[in-house]
Design an enzyme around this catalytic site. Structure first.
Site, PDB file in Angstrom:
ATOM      1  CD1 TRP A 104     -19.061 -17.942  12.376  1.00 39.77           C
ATOM      2  CD2 TRP A 104     -18.214 -19.680  11.254  1.00 39.77           C
ATOM      3  NE1 TRP A 104     -18.605 -18.839  13.311  1.00 39.77           N
ATOM      4  CE2 TRP A 104     -18.080 -19.937  12.645  1.00 39.77           C
ATOM      5  CE3 TRP A 104     -17.750 -20.644  10.354  1.00 39.77           C
ATOM      6  CZ2 TRP A 104     -17.504 -21.093  13.163  1.00 39.77           C
ATOM      7  CZ3 TRP A 104     -17.175 -21.808  10.872  1.00 39.77           C
ATOM      8  CH2 TRP A 104     -17.061 -22.026  12.248  1.00 39.77           C
ATOM      9  CE  LYS A 105     -15.940 -17.412  15.955  1.00 41.38           C
ATOM     10  NZ  LYS A 105     -14.987 -17.823  17.006  1.00 41.38           N
ATOM     11  N   GLY A 117       2.285  -4.382  15.891  1.00 43.63           N
ATOM     12  CA  GLY A 117       3.004  -3.149  15.606  1.00 43.63           C
ATOM     13  C   GLY A 117       4.488  -3.216  15.907  1.00 43.63           C
ATOM     14  CG  HIS A 156      -2.044  -1.023   1.048  1.00 44.43           C
ATOM     15  ND1 HIS A 156      -1.822  -2.365   1.231  1.00 44.43           N
ATOM     16  CD2 HIS A 156      -3.340  -0.894   0.694  1.00 44.43           C
ATOM     17  CE1 HIS A 156      -2.958  -3.016   1.027  1.00 44.43           C
ATOM     18  NE2 HIS A 156      -3.886  -2.153   0.691  1.00 44.43           N
ATOM     19  CB  ILE A 176      -4.729  -4.425  15.951  1.00 42.54           C
ATOM     20  CG1 ILE A 176      -4.152  -4.929  17.276  1.00 42.54           C
ATOM     21  CG2 ILE A 176      -5.388  -5.561  15.184  1.00 42.54           C
ATOM     22  CD1 ILE A 176      -4.295  -3.969  18.429  1.00 42.54           C
TER      23      ILE A 176
END
Length: 334
Positions: A226-227, A306, A44, A173
């Protein structure tokens, strides 16, 4: 090839000015791109930069537009991104959330009609550097199947939580709702490597670590199965309702690519309750206990979220940022 951070900023700035950004905005956007690569998030940063330039050329990004407030109720504000540069809009929105948090204890900015903000974690680090807890997320184009489905109807909607430390070594996070972001999948493909764990499905419907196969199918695996699918849907709905922008499904219906996104940026000032020393003590005790973990494998270190970013940043500042030769040549020729 390794490139100095300042040289990368200047190269990005040169191109962004050429594409119509003001010198100030070009510098701020270029710095955000280069910082992503500095911290090891090349997917990114430099690797994504040429695609962003193509979005400017196609008219998806309005280089003269910047986010503006349209409504506000105390600590909660709604902003219109006006399809401006995504990383600039997100930085402006988090700056505003931080300012609101200093007044109210919390600041929430719902940003609609914006563009890809690049690395989600940038705005968590931004909040933490200001001494704030940062929480933020974005929706995306439909790029992930809901759990149990084959076709893409939901987004991998990156989510960030940042907890500040006075030494600057924050806990951050930064996770997509897919096991791997598409940028990370592309990064493994460019290196000719498999993913470290399964990340999606191949053309035969089999679970796979092969980034090339996953790029073919677009069937990325949600985190927690699914979570992660459910969390993606929840984040999308909250961002769309509060920002008044477009949902993931609407982005897929209305636009030919990933723009017109909805985002939430939240800052919380912990100093309203605790001194910096008290908050540091809480974080340090938790991390010290974490470091007592027994490694599952020999020579394996247990890291807090991190921590690796900090070591990569130091190395890249000292030795230069590693780049793919072909990508750097393309950027130099822009």
């Amino acid at each position: 090839m390794r490139i100095k951070f300042d040289d990368m900023v200047e190269e990005f700035k040169r191109i962004l000015i050429k594409k119509g950004l003001s010198e100030e905005n070009a510098y701020e956007s270029a710095k955000l791109f280069a910082e992503n690569s500095l911290d090891g998030v090349y997917s990114h940063g430099i690797n994504r930069f040429p695609r962003v330039i193509s979005y400017i050329d196609k008219g998806y990004i309005d280089v003269n537009a910047k986010a503006e407030k349209v409504k506000g109720f105390g600590a909660l504000e709604r902003w219109d991104g006006k399809r401006g540069m995504g990383n600039l809009n997100a930085k402006i929105a988090m700056d505003r959330a931080i300012k609101l948090s200093k007044e109210y204890g919390i600041g929430i900015v719902a940003l609609g009609n914006t563009n890809h903000w690049m690395r989600a974690g940038s705005y968590g680090w931004q909040a933490a550097d200001a001494g704030c807890i940062g929480i933020c997320w974005t929706n995306t184009m439909p790029n992930m199947p809901a759990w149990g489905a084959k076709d893409r109807r939901i987004g991998n909607n990156p989510f960030v939580m940042a907890i500040p430390r006075s030494n600057g070594e924050h806990v951050v996070i930064d996770t997509a709702m897919s096991q791997f972001s598409y940028g990370k999948i592309e990064e493994y493909k460019l290196r000719g490597e498999e993913l470290p764990v399964v990340g999606g499905f191949d053309t035969e419907g089999r679970i796979t670590k092969d980034p090339i196969e996953i790029e073919k199918t677009w069937r990325v695996l949600p985190i927690g199965f699914w979570k992660g699918s459910g969390m993606s849907i929840g984040f999308d709905l909250i961002a769309t309702i509060l920002s008044g922008g477009f949902s993931t499904s609407e982005i897929g219906e209305k636009f030919e690519d990933e723009y017109g996104l909805s985002q939430i940026l939240i800052a919380i000032d912990p100093n309203k309750f605790n001194s910096t020393e008290v908050s540091d003590g809480i974080v340090n005790r938790v991390l010290a206990d974490l470091k007592k973990s027994e490694p599952a494998k020999e020579n394996l270190k247990v890291h807090y979220p991190g921590e690796r970013v900090i070591s990569v940043r130091k190395d890249n500042l000292l030795n230069g940022i590693p780049v793919v030769d072909e990508i750097w040549r393309n950027i130099k020729n822009m």
